[in-house]
Design an enzyme around this catalytic site. Sequence first.
Site, mmCIF file in Angstrom:
data_model
loop_
_atom_site.group_PDB
_atom_site.id
_atom_site.type_symbol
_atom_site.label_atom_id
_atom_site.label_comp_id
_atom_site.label_asym_id
_atom_site.label_seq_id
_atom_site.Cartn_x
_atom_site.Cartn_y
_atom_site.Cartn_z
ATOM 1 N N CYS A 2 0.849 -1.180 0.000
ATOM 2 C CA CYS A 2 0.000 0.000 0.000
ATOM 3 C C CYS A 2 0.891 1.239 0.000
ATOM 4 O O CYS A 2 2.118 1.141 -0.020
ATOM 5 C CB CYS A 2 -0.918 0.013 1.219
ATOM 6 S SG CYS A 2 -2.049 -1.397 1.327
ATOM 7 N N ARG A 54 -4.593 1.700 -1.431
ATOM 8 C CA ARG A 54 -4.690 0.362 -0.849
ATOM 9 C C ARG A 54 -4.576 -0.761 -1.866
ATOM 10 O O ARG A 54 -5.191 -0.727 -2.927
ATOM 11 C CB ARG A 54 -6.030 0.226 -0.112
ATOM 12 C CG ARG A 54 -6.135 -1.087 0.653
ATOM 13 C CD ARG A 54 -7.431 -1.200 1.407
ATOM 14 N NE ARG A 54 -7.406 -2.386 2.244
ATOM 15 C CZ ARG A 54 -8.458 -3.152 2.502
ATOM 16 N NH1 ARG A 54 -9.640 -2.841 1.990
ATOM 17 N NH2 ARG A 54 -8.348 -4.213 3.261
ATOM 18 N N LEU A 55 -3.747 -1.738 -1.513
ATOM 19 C CA LEU A 55 -3.752 -3.051 -2.145
ATOM 20 C C LEU A 55 -4.414 -3.983 -1.139
ATOM 21 O O LEU A 55 -3.840 -4.272 -0.086
ATOM 22 C CB LEU A 55 -2.341 -3.514 -2.472
ATOM 23 C CG LEU A 55 -2.228 -4.889 -3.148
ATOM 24 C CD1 LEU A 55 -2.850 -4.856 -4.530
ATOM 25 C CD2 LEU A 55 -0.769 -5.332 -3.234
ATOM 26 N N ILE A 57 -5.497 -6.982 0.828
ATOM 27 C CA ILE A 57 -5.083 -8.359 1.115
ATOM 28 C C ILE A 57 -5.913 -8.933 2.260
ATOM 29 O O ILE A 57 -6.490 -10.008 2.146
ATOM 30 C CB ILE A 57 -3.585 -8.420 1.480
ATOM 31 C CG1 ILE A 57 -2.731 -7.828 0.354
ATOM 32 C CG2 ILE A 57 -3.173 -9.860 1.772
ATOM 33 C CD1 ILE A 57 -2.828 -8.562 -0.960
ATOM 34 N N ILE A 58 -5.973 -8.201 3.376
ATOM 35 C CA ILE A 58 -6.786 -8.590 4.517
ATOM 36 C C ILE A 58 -8.067 -7.756 4.502
ATOM 37 O O ILE A 58 -8.013 -6.530 4.422
ATOM 38 C CB ILE A 58 -6.031 -8.371 5.850
ATOM 39 C CG1 ILE A 58 -4.723 -9.159 5.869
ATOM 40 C CG2 ILE A 58 -6.909 -8.753 7.036
ATOM 41 C CD1 ILE A 58 -4.894 -10.661 5.844
ATOM 42 N N ASN A 79 0.566 0.633 6.025
ATOM 43 C CA ASN A 79 1.159 -0.080 4.896
ATOM 44 C C ASN A 79 1.857 -1.306 5.444
ATOM 45 O O ASN A 79 2.821 -1.188 6.202
ATOM 46 C CB ASN A 79 2.159 0.819 4.166
ATOM 47 C CG ASN A 79 2.919 0.087 3.070
ATOM 48 O OD1 ASN A 79 2.438 -0.894 2.516
ATOM 49 N ND2 ASN A 79 4.110 0.581 2.757
ATOM 50 N N GLY A 80 1.370 -2.502 5.087
ATOM 51 C CA GLY A 80 2.003 -3.721 5.576
ATOM 52 C C GLY A 80 0.975 -4.781 5.905
ATOM 53 O O GLY A 80 -0.137 -4.793 5.371
ATOM 54 N N GLU A 81 1.345 -5.656 6.826
ATOM 55 C CA GLU A 81 0.432 -6.720 7.260
ATOM 56 C C GLU A 81 0.814 -7.154 8.669
ATOM 57 O O GLU A 81 2.006 -7.301 8.984
ATOM 58 C CB GLU A 81 0.506 -7.919 6.309
ATOM 59 C CG GLU A 81 -0.519 -9.001 6.620
ATOM 60 C CD GLU A 81 -0.529 -10.117 5.583
ATOM 61 O OE1 GLU A 81 -1.127 -11.175 5.858
ATOM 62 O OE2 GLU A 81 0.053 -9.937 4.504
ATOM 63 N N ASP A 100 -6.644 -6.492 10.063
ATOM 64 C CA ASP A 100 -5.417 -6.160 10.792
ATOM 65 C C ASP A 100 -5.306 -4.660 11.055
ATOM 66 O O ASP A 100 -4.799 -4.238 12.092
ATOM 67 C CB ASP A 100 -4.180 -6.701 10.073
ATOM 68 C CG ASP A 100 -4.038 -6.228 8.640
ATOM 69 O OD1 ASP A 100 -4.979 -5.624 8.104
ATOM 70 O OD2 ASP A 100 -2.967 -6.489 8.042
#
Length: 285
Positions: A2, A54-55, A57-58, A79-81, A100
């Site tokens: 992201c 945003r990409l 994923i969750i 940005n991350g997970e 998350d």
Amino acid sequence: MCGIAGLISLDTKPLPEDAGKRLSAMSGALHHRGPDDHGTWFSGDRRAGLAHTRLAIIDPTPEAHQPMISAEGNAIIFNGEIYNYRELREKHKLAVPMSDTAVLLALLDRHGERILPEIRGFFTFAYWNDSTKELLIARDAIGKKPLYYAIRNNVLVFGSEARTLIRSGLVIPTISGEAMREYLAYYSVPHPLSIYDGVMTLPAGCVMRLPPAGRPQISNWYRLPEHKPIAMDYPDAVRETRRLLEESVRYRMVSDVPIGAFLSGGLDSNAIVGLMSREVSNPIE
């Protein structure tokens, strides 16, 4: 992947009137990092402006839109997970969506930066506490996710890429002589420098705090722990290595969208894909 960006006034005055236009330009420079969604937000006093691309994923639903605002009025761009967000949600008894970002926001509202050592994942996030008018930016322990920042015209400007700062119109991209010398010597530019003069990078495992009408304060939230040598024979070492690899791969497969792997044919990627295949019923793409 992201993208995050922001503009924060360093005094009690609101941001300039053109802050919205600047923030939109910064967000546009991050579109390739987050093609699924984007958003901007300003605090009520207009001292803080945050942008996110945003990409997903969750939790790819609209409920996970960012910037995300909590019931307390605080805001986050992330940005991350967070791999262990489900465990953290249960442990801290959080009544938030299974996301998350939502879990991280709730934990920051409740515990502040003290929660960082419990988080397992990779990240850069900016968190605005609207009641105290304070900004917190944090980067993961080994610095997987980048964060660039600069101070111009009494405004803190930051983003996931250096081009984000340039697109704000506040930063002129002048090559840093010091950074160039480091690059020619070591083939990289070390923290906290960047290739541009006056543009800095937040080091890995660090937090930046910005108090009201103050200057950025940076400190470590993570330090590599000191470990004593472990007495272990070869078979036990093999078993422990396998256990750690299996656990790491399992955590990184937490996703609400299909996942795959780039297989180069080396020992490392073969081992990872082999362990991934044991976690799912269908072949890994």
